[in-house]
Design an enzyme around this catalytic site. Structure first.
Site, PDB file in Angstrom:
ATOM      1  CE  LYS A  11      -8.388  -5.996   0.663  1.00 43.46           C
ATOM      2  NZ  LYS A  11      -7.330  -5.817  -0.648  1.00 43.46           N
ATOM      3  CE1 TYR A  51      -7.151  -0.186  -0.042  1.00 44.41           C
ATOM      4  CE2 TYR A  51      -9.400  -0.052  -0.290  1.00 44.41           C
ATOM      5  CZ  TYR A  51      -8.345  -0.912  -0.053  1.00 44.41           C
ATOM      6  OH  TYR A  51      -8.261  -1.926   0.515  1.00 44.41           O
ATOM      7  CG  ASN A 114      -5.242  -8.670  -1.152  1.00 44.85           C
ATOM      8  OD1 ASN A 114      -6.213  -8.196  -0.826  1.00 44.85           O
ATOM      9  ND2 ASN A 114      -4.038  -7.944  -1.038  1.00 44.85           N
ATOM     10  CG  HIS A 117      -6.760  -2.561   3.863  1.00 49.45           C
ATOM     11  ND1 HIS A 117      -5.801  -2.011   2.990  1.00 49.45           N
ATOM     12  CD2 HIS A 117      -6.890  -1.673   4.581  1.00 49.45           C
ATOM     13  CE1 HIS A 117      -5.384  -1.038   3.377  1.00 49.45           C
ATOM     14  NE2 HIS A 117      -6.236  -0.659   4.745  1.00 49.45           N
ATOM     15  CD  GLU A 128      -5.842   2.694   6.030  1.00 42.94           C
ATOM     16  OE1 GLU A 128      -5.200   2.647   4.979  1.00 42.94           O
ATOM     17  OE2 GLU A 128      -5.877   1.597   6.794  1.00 42.94           O
TER      18      GLU A 128
END
Ligand code: CMP
Length: 158
Positions: A11, A51, A114, A117, A128
């Site tokens: 990320k 998402y 975080n 992913h 994905e």
């Protein structure tokens, strides 16, 4: 044992904190194979597709805004049980619960930032991966250690 492919995104926080190499090294050292990789700024339409299952949740807008705010690194990773193993290496989604030794356990404290992913099931992974990589962008090659890392049946007994 199933050979699987899965998607990992490093990320914007992971990229901006200089953690790309550290994170990729963990997957490689585990014995998983990087079969595609690119840095890109995620288009909003791609973030929304990725998402979509979270649409309507309280954190959705924050998530989309964050994921499109700066470059990410997308990885396609292959290996036996790759989906489950990558998620174990990543640690719990919530850094307050992720174990030391996991990527999130070692490098994050905030659920919105975080660091990584990863797809949660093989079915999700296929969906994905198709958002981030064309079929011909996923490479085929052998790692030199495959026979040692993988199934015991491959090992020649002395
Ligand atoms: P990720 O694995 O990218 O999947 C969805 C993301 O939403 C998740 O990691 C978190 O970064 C983010 N998120 C923010 N708040 C929450 C929450 N309360 N529960 C789950 N995910 C959240």
């Amino acid at each position: 044992m199933e050979t699987e492919q899965t998607l990992v995104l490093i990320k914007p926080d992971g990229v901006q904190r200089g953690l790309i190499g550290e994170i990729i090294t963990r997957y490689e050292h585990k014995g998983l194979k990087i079969i595609a990789m690119k840095m890109l700024q995620l288009p909003r339409v791609a973030a929304e597709a990725l998402y979509a299952p979270h649409r309507g949740k309280s954190f959705y807008d924050l998530l989309i805004n964050f994921m499109t705010s700066a470059p990410i690194v997308a990885l396609a990773i292959e290996g036996q049980n790759a989906v489950e193993l990558v998620r174990i290496l990543n640690g719990d989604t919530n850094p307050r619960k992720s174990e030391p030794g996991s990527i999130r356990g070692d490098f994050s404290i905030d659920i919105s930032h975080n660091v990584v992913h990863a797809s949660d099931t093989p079915k999700t992974a296929e969906r994905e991966l198709e958002i981030l990589f064309a079929a011909d962008e996923r490479c085929q090659y052998r790692r030199i250690d495959e026979a040692i890392v993988n199934a015991v049946s491959n090992v020649t007994q002395p």
